[in-house]
Design an enzyme around this catalytic site. Structure first.
Site, PDB file in Angstrom:
ATOM      1  N   SER A 199     -35.256  18.790  -9.637  1.00 44.44           N
ATOM      2  CA  SER A 199     -34.285  17.794  -9.189  1.00 44.44           C
ATOM      3  C   SER A 199     -33.372  17.370 -10.339  1.00 44.44           C
ATOM      4  O   SER A 199     -32.677  18.204 -10.901  1.00 44.44           O
ATOM      5  CB  SER A 199     -35.012  16.610  -8.551  1.00 44.44           C
ATOM      6  OG  SER A 199     -34.134  15.839  -7.785  1.00 44.44           O
ATOM      7  N   ASP A 295     -31.289  21.343   1.233  1.00 44.02           N
ATOM      8  CA  ASP A 295     -31.974  20.429   0.324  1.00 44.02           C
ATOM      9  C   ASP A 295     -32.071  19.040   0.948  1.00 44.02           C
ATOM     10  O   ASP A 295     -31.055  18.413   1.264  1.00 44.02           O
ATOM     11  CB  ASP A 295     -31.227  20.365  -1.003  1.00 44.02           C
ATOM     12  CG  ASP A 295     -31.922  19.467  -2.002  1.00 44.02           C
ATOM     13  OD1 ASP A 295     -32.788  19.972  -2.733  1.00 44.02           O
ATOM     14  OD2 ASP A 295     -31.613  18.252  -2.037  1.00 44.02           O
ATOM     15  N   HIS A 362     -37.292  19.855  -0.943  1.00 40.19           N
ATOM     16  CA  HIS A 362     -36.719  19.437  -2.222  1.00 40.19           C
ATOM     17  C   HIS A 362     -37.814  19.487  -3.282  1.00 40.19           C
ATOM     18  O   HIS A 362     -38.805  18.773  -3.182  1.00 40.19           O
ATOM     19  CB  HIS A 362     -36.148  18.022  -2.119  1.00 40.19           C
ATOM     20  CG  HIS A 362     -35.482  17.546  -3.378  1.00 40.19           C
ATOM     21  ND1 HIS A 362     -34.271  18.037  -3.810  1.00 40.19           N
ATOM     22  CD2 HIS A 362     -35.851  16.622  -4.302  1.00 40.19           C
ATOM     23  CE1 HIS A 362     -33.917  17.426  -4.927  1.00 40.19           C
ATOM     24  NE2 HIS A 362     -34.865  16.573  -5.256  1.00 40.19           N
TER      25      HIS A 362
END
Length: 415
Positions: A199, A295, A362
């Site tokens: 991330s 995502d 994610h």
């Protein structure tokens, strides 16, 4: 109205605040730090109780080196030594977390583990790409493995402070101090090195990739892996580009412009140069992009956020894909197509790798279910851990792009 606090980790919206007579949703995912119980339906991976717990190390003399979190506390990392054939190989993994873009959101973050080591767990389990078990992490299990905690709010790029608010934006200094300490701890003798991140940490892995390579010997096989760091400069459901606004505010607040790549700034604005799509083709070291084509962070927190969808017409869809209508699915397909196109030139470079699965997810490296288990997501029967390993060790088959939703039945969708 207060600005949004954006959190770059897993799952749903958990907080709303009353502001000036209105509700301003602070769209925040619960923190992903590898502490969840990861177990497949067939129970073919170890549970949390069996995971190796690794203690927190605080950077020494952090204040003198400016290697501090938002609140001024020492930055930290978790280190588990390698053994056997992996004793001189190093995996450095950058944690994901929050981008804070104004004083208010940064003050919030400094009261959490994403802004202060005072709130970090003293020990965390190493799972997925950090696991020390060959059955869970076949290619990197016996390497020296480091998880770097994220507490600067700027993808390890900031270099500024706000004395009035007692905030430190020292991501760049944290990175420098970390690398210095790891080199003294044996990484200078590394035969192989992999910088990875999830991330906000995945974006940081792109930013710091070539610098990571420079720290190591020219004879060291050095590569980088970005997990869920390929955030797209996309139009949201209202026709706006809210992520550009966020990035611009982060860059200004944390004085990041001077540390953005010169090759990008020659042709683009600082805000554009915070998007991975404008960076990946300039990275000299071999780079692997691991991303979900849908995502969930960008879908829920950017493309269909409260500001983009004030009436909530997308809320059912973005939290349950089965409730999306045809036009909403078409919108998601357009987002995926944009991502595939942006990775076109990158994919053609022989040194690079890609695993773009058509899942609503994610971050997939630290989660044992998605990294390497019997039922992990796969493309052409190749699981994520295998694809990354094949790319790193140059065993072939490392450029994999999935067909569009809903063709992939191996996904572990989060919505």
């Amino acid at each position: 109205m207060k600005k949004l606090l954006w959190s770059l980790t897993l799952f749903g919206v958990i907080l709303s605040l009353r502001v000036n007579g209105e509700f301003d949703k602070m769209e925040k995912f619960t923190d992903f730090n590898g502490t969840n119980v990861y177990q497949t339906e067939n129970h073919d991976v170890n549970s949390k109780a069996k995971a190796t717990m690794v203690g927190l190390t605080l950077i020494k003399n952090a204040a003198l080196r400016s290697a501090v979190c938002l609140d001024g506390s020492p930055a930290g990392y978790h280190f588990h030594p390698g053994s056997g054939s992996g004793a001189k190989n190093w995996l450095v993994h950058l944690e994901g977390g929050e981008w804070c873009s104004d004083i208010e959101s940064c003050e919030y973050s400094k009261e959490t583990r994403h802004g202060s080591s005072k709130h970090m767990e003293k020990k965390i389990p190493f799972t997925g790409i950090l696991s020390d078990k060959a059955s869970e992490n076949p290619d990197f299990y016996n390497w020296n493995r480091v998880k770097v905690r994220y507490c600067d709010g700027g993808s390890f790029m900031g270099d500024n402070e706000n004395k009035d608010a007692k905030l430190q934006f020292r991501g760049k200094a944290i990175w420098t101090a970390l690398m210095t300490d790891l080199l003294w701890n044996g990484m200078r003798e590394a035969k192989q090195g992999l910088l990875s991140g999830c991330s906000a940490g995945g974006l940081a892995a792109i930013f710091q990739c070539d610098d990571f390579k420079l720290y190591l010997s020219s004879s060291t096989r050095t590569k980088c892996l970005s997990d869920a760091g390929f955030f797209v400069d996309a139009t949201d459901v209202s026709g706006d580009r809210s992520l550009r606004k966020l990035y611009n505010d982060v860059i200004q607040l944390q004085s990041i412009t001077n540390d953005l790549p010169d090759g990008c700034l020659d042709n683009r604005s600082p805000t554009s140069c915070f998007f991975a799509q404008n960076l990946v083709n300039q990275v000299k070291a071999p780079l692997f992009i691991l991303n979900a084509a849908y995502d969930t962070w960008q879908i829920q927190e950017s493309l269909t956020s409260k500001s983009a969808d004030p009436t909530g017409s997308w809320s059912n869809c973005t939290f349950n894909i089965a409730k999306c209508n045809a036009s909403q699915i078409k919108f998601f397909q357009g987002f995926r197509s944009q991502m595939v196109k942006l990775l076109g030139a990158f994919k053609e470079q022989r040194k690079n790798g890609v695993f773009l699965n058509s899942c609503f997810s994610h971050c997939q490296t630290e989660n044992q279910d998605t990294w390497y288990s019997k039922n992990s997501p796969s493309i052409k029967n190749k699981r994520i851990a295998v694809a990354v390993g094949d790319w790193f060790f140059e065993r072939g088959g490392a450029k994999l792009i999935d067909c569009a939703y809903p063709c992939d039945k191996t996904c572990r969708n989060l919505i």
